[in-house]
Every structure is written in C-alpha cells, then in structure tokens.
Design a protein around this motif. Structure first.
Motif, PDB file in Angstrom:
ATOM      1  N   PHE A   1       0.497  -0.911   0.092  1.00  0.00           N
ATOM      2  CA  PHE A   1       0.145  -0.105   0.243  1.00  0.00           C
ATOM      3  C   PHE A   1       1.182   0.959   0.238  1.00  0.00           C
ATOM      4  O   PHE A   1       1.038   1.912  -1.050  1.00  0.00           O
ATOM      5  N   GLY A   2       1.377   1.670   1.267  1.00  0.00           N
ATOM      6  CA  GLY A   2       2.372   2.666   1.286  1.00  0.00           C
ATOM      7  C   GLY A   2       3.017   3.220   0.323  1.00  0.00           C
ATOM      8  O   GLY A   2       3.608   4.007   0.155  1.00  0.00           O
ATOM      9  N   ASP A   3       4.083   1.888   0.569  1.00  0.00           N
ATOM     10  CA  ASP A   3       5.037   1.225  -0.562  1.00  0.00           C
ATOM     11  C   ASP A   3       4.938   1.429  -1.281  1.00  0.00           C
ATOM     12  O   ASP A   3       6.082   2.201  -2.786  1.00  0.00           O
ATOM     13  N   LYS A   4       3.898   1.296  -2.162  1.00  0.00           N
ATOM     14  CA  LYS A   4       3.823   1.855  -3.558  1.00  0.00           C
ATOM     15  C   LYS A   4       3.440   3.543  -4.249  1.00  0.00           C
ATOM     16  O   LYS A   4       2.908   2.789  -5.192  1.00  0.00           O
ATOM     17  N   LEU A   5       3.613   3.833  -3.008  1.00  0.00           N
ATOM     18  CA  LEU A   5       2.581   5.654  -3.238  1.00  0.00           C
ATOM     19  C   LEU A   5       3.581   5.806  -4.912  1.00  0.00           C
ATOM     20  O   LEU A   5       4.671   5.825  -4.433  1.00  0.00           O
ATOM     21  N   THR A   6       2.447   6.808  -5.090  1.00  0.00           N
ATOM     22  CA  THR A   6       3.792   7.615  -6.453  1.00  0.00           C
ATOM     23  C   THR A   6       3.379   8.899  -6.432  1.00  0.00           C
ATOM     24  O   THR A   6       3.008   9.640  -5.668  1.00  0.00           O
ATOM     25  N   GLY A   7       4.710   9.682  -7.192  1.00  0.00           N
ATOM     26  CA  GLY A   7       4.560  10.696  -7.132  1.00  0.00           C
ATOM     27  C   GLY A   7       4.373  12.080  -5.610  1.00  0.00           C
ATOM     28  O   GLY A   7       5.289  11.470  -4.609  1.00  0.00           O
ATOM     29  N   ASN A   8       3.626  13.343  -5.386  1.00  0.00           N
ATOM     30  CA  ASN A   8       3.511  13.617  -4.641  1.00  0.00           C
ATOM     31  C   ASN A   8       2.712  12.887  -3.229  1.00  0.00           C
ATOM     32  O   ASN A   8       3.341  13.392  -2.038  1.00  0.00           O
ATOM     33  N   GLU A   9       2.165  11.868  -4.041  1.00  0.00           N
ATOM     34  CA  GLU A   9       1.524  11.184  -2.680  1.00  0.00           C
ATOM     35  C   GLU A   9       2.752  10.002  -1.555  1.00  0.00           C
ATOM     36  O   GLU A   9       2.409  10.480  -0.797  1.00  0.00           O
ATOM     37  N   ARG A  10       4.003  10.150  -2.744  1.00  0.00           N
ATOM     38  CA  ARG A  10       5.616   9.548  -1.431  1.00  0.00           C
ATOM     39  C   ARG A  10       5.371  10.437  -0.286  1.00  0.00           C
ATOM     40  O   ARG A  10       6.109   9.558   0.776  1.00  0.00           O
TER      41      ARG A  10
ATOM     42  N   LYS B   1      -7.459   8.213   2.974  1.00  0.00           N
ATOM     43  CA  LYS B   1      -6.291   8.378   4.121  1.00  0.00           C
ATOM     44  C   LYS B   1      -5.047   8.851   3.629  1.00  0.00           C
ATOM     45  O   LYS B   1      -4.384   9.631   4.788  1.00  0.00           O
ATOM     46  N   VAL B   2      -4.810   8.780   2.223  1.00  0.00           N
ATOM     47  CA  VAL B   2      -3.538   9.702   2.340  1.00  0.00           C
ATOM     48  C   VAL B   2      -3.973  10.511   1.644  1.00  0.00           C
ATOM     49  O   VAL B   2      -2.807  12.059   2.486  1.00  0.00           O
ATOM     50  N   ARG B   3      -4.714  11.447   1.112  1.00  0.00           N
ATOM     51  CA  ARG B   3      -4.725  13.127   1.672  1.00  0.00           C
ATOM     52  C   ARG B   3      -5.251  13.548   2.914  1.00  0.00           C
ATOM     53  O   ARG B   3      -4.446  14.442   2.685  1.00  0.00           O
ATOM     54  N   ILE B   4      -6.210  13.349   3.217  1.00  0.00           N
ATOM     55  CA  ILE B   4      -5.836  13.241   4.484  1.00  0.00           C
ATOM     56  C   ILE B   4      -4.267  13.608   5.552  1.00  0.00           C
ATOM     57  O   ILE B   4      -4.154  14.265   6.589  1.00  0.00           O
TER      58      ILE B   4
ATOM     59  N   ASN C   1     -11.417  -0.415  -0.090  1.00  0.00           N
ATOM     60  CA  ASN C   1     -10.167  -0.828   0.966  1.00  0.00           C
ATOM     61  C   ASN C   1      -8.889   0.162  -0.573  1.00  0.00           C
ATOM     62  O   ASN C   1      -8.966   1.732  -0.053  1.00  0.00           O
ATOM     63  N   ARG C   2      -8.830  -0.670  -1.319  1.00  0.00           N
ATOM     64  CA  ARG C   2      -8.035   0.329  -1.991  1.00  0.00           C
ATOM     65  C   ARG C   2      -8.187   0.923  -2.510  1.00  0.00           C
ATOM     66  O   ARG C   2      -7.528   1.762  -3.094  1.00  0.00           O
ATOM     67  N   GLU C   3      -9.363   1.142  -2.930  1.00  0.00           N
ATOM     68  CA  GLU C   3      -9.802   1.851  -4.580  1.00  0.00           C
ATOM     69  C   GLU C   3     -10.907   3.708  -3.847  1.00  0.00           C
ATOM     70  O   GLU C   3     -10.959   4.394  -4.255  1.00  0.00           O
ATOM     71  N   VAL C   4     -11.072   3.318  -2.538  1.00  0.00           N
ATOM     72  CA  VAL C   4     -11.571   4.268  -1.614  1.00  0.00           C
ATOM     73  C   VAL C   4     -10.901   4.975  -0.666  1.00  0.00           C
ATOM     74  O   VAL C   4     -10.891   5.734  -0.481  1.00  0.00           O
ATOM     75  N   ILE C   5     -11.565   3.970   0.371  1.00  0.00           N
ATOM     76  CA  ILE C   5     -10.206   3.995   1.538  1.00  0.00           C
ATOM     77  C   ILE C   5      -8.814   4.537   1.679  1.00  0.00           C
ATOM     78  O   ILE C   5      -8.907   5.606   2.212  1.00  0.00           O
ATOM     79  N   PHE C   6      -8.357   3.810   0.886  1.00  0.00           N
ATOM     80  CA  PHE C   6      -6.978   3.871   1.396  1.00  0.00           C
ATOM     81  C   PHE C   6      -6.537   5.463   0.524  1.00  0.00           C
ATOM     82  O   PHE C   6      -5.575   6.238   0.634  1.00  0.00           O
ATOM     83  N   PRO C   7      -6.864   5.739  -0.501  1.00  0.00           N
ATOM     84  CA  PRO C   7      -6.810   7.134  -1.198  1.00  0.00           C
ATOM     85  C   PRO C   7      -6.576   8.421  -0.683  1.00  0.00           C
ATOM     86  O   PRO C   7      -6.335   9.303  -0.033  1.00  0.00           O
TER      87      PRO C   7
END
Length: 203
Positions: A126-135, A177-180, A169-175
């Motif tokens: 999850f977190g380790d797969k983030l790209t761009g500014n989200e990292r 959470k990253v924004r928050i 979880n992958r398409e709604v909750i996790f993104p």
C-alpha cells in the motif's frame, strides 16, 4: 533556511513529546499489557503478541507489536479485517473495542519507529507503492492514531457492508487516508496532535 530550522524544530518537539508520553505510558500500562499478553496467549494457544512487518518512515520496514486478537491460521488470508471476521476471537474483539491491543505499540513509539499521531502503518503493498507527491506521506513516522484513523474508526463495519471489501479499501478508503495524512503533514501542530490523542481515548 528559516523554514528548514522551523521544520527541524517541529520534528524535535514531536519526537520529544512522543518519547516522554510513551515512556510514562509504558510505566502506567505495563501491567495491562502483561495481563493481555497472558490472556491472548491462552486464548489463541500461541504467543499473545502479534508481530508483523509494516511500512514505516521513508518506506523502511519495521516490526509492529500488538496484542494478538485472531486465531492462528495456515490459510493465506486477506490483510483487510471487517466486522464479524471469524478469525477474531471473542476476547480479541474486546481488546480491539477497548484499544488494549494497541498498547504494545508504545514500545514502537518509544524507540522511534512510530509516533503517537500519524498515518497507520500499512502492510507492504500500500504505502510503499505510492507515487509522485503522495510519497511525501512516507516522510512521517506511522502513528497509533491520527485524523484518518479517527475518520475511519468504524472501518471494520464499513468494510463489512461492501460486496468487495478489499477493492473498496484499495480504491476508496486508502486514497482518502493518503489525502488526509498529507494535509495533516502540511498543517502539523502539537495542539492538533494532543487533540487527536484526546479524541482517540475519550470519544
């Protein structure tokens, strides 16, 4: 330069706060952790501590420590837990509801692997797969609680209502959470951290 020194000061203040609070937290709750470990060991017929690799600051893996709340299983399972999961024991459900299962993470906070407030430490994928500014969210130490954790404090019930919990979880909750968590990082204050801890414990 002033901005850098300001950020450095924030990091030092947050770390000092975490160290002191976790130190005294362990002193106060040690007997609860020990009792919960004994009961969980009897209840699951295995080590009462749940130890698992999670993604930490800068994407480095560390071992998170919690009280075990699930029965051991040899079958490969999902990393998503929803309400009514048959793997959760009755005692484990109590530990989850009262947050007793989270208490051993005070050790992770004490040694600097976690913070009291920050993004929840995810399993690899999850977190380790983030790209761009989200990292940028990986610059934070993972936390026991935080604004995303509080928003989704009923996450297990929410997932139980979905036809495909893992996809939701992958398409709604996790993104979300990253924004928050990115917003939390960019607008950090010690006052907000104290508020999140207060809401976690007393609400």
């Amino acid at each position: 330069m002033a901005e850098l020194s300001g950020k450095s000061k924030q990091v030092l203040v947050k770390r000092a706060f975490d160290f002191l609070l976790s130190f005294f937290g362990i002193l106060i709750s040690f007997w609860i952790i020990l009792l919960a470990w004994v009961l969980a060991s009897i209840n699951t017929h295995s080590n009462g501590f749940f130890i698992q690799s999670r993604v930490g600051q800068d994407g480095k893996l560390f071992k998170v420590i919690k009280i075990k709340t699930m029965r051991p299983t040899k079958q490969p399972g999902t990393t998503v837990t929803k309400r009514g999961d048959p793997r959760i024991t009755r005692l484990g459900a109590f530990f989850r509801r009262t947050k007793i299962d989270e208490l051993p993470q005070l050790w992770n906070v004490l040694i600097g692997q976690m913070s009291f407030v920050g993004p929840r430490p995810d399993v690899p994928g999850f977190g380790d797969k983030l790209t761009g500014n989200e990292r940028e969210v990986l610059k934070l130490r993972p936390g026991i609680t935080g604004p995303a954790t509080l928003k989704y404090r009923n996450e297990e019930e929410l997932l139980a209502a979905q036809s495909d919990p893992e996809k939701y979880n992958r398409e709604v909750i996790f993104p979300d959470k990253v924004r928050i968590n990115l917003d939390y990082m960019r607008n950090w204050s010690l006052r907000k951290d104290i508020s999140y801890i207060w809401q976690t414990v007393f609400k």
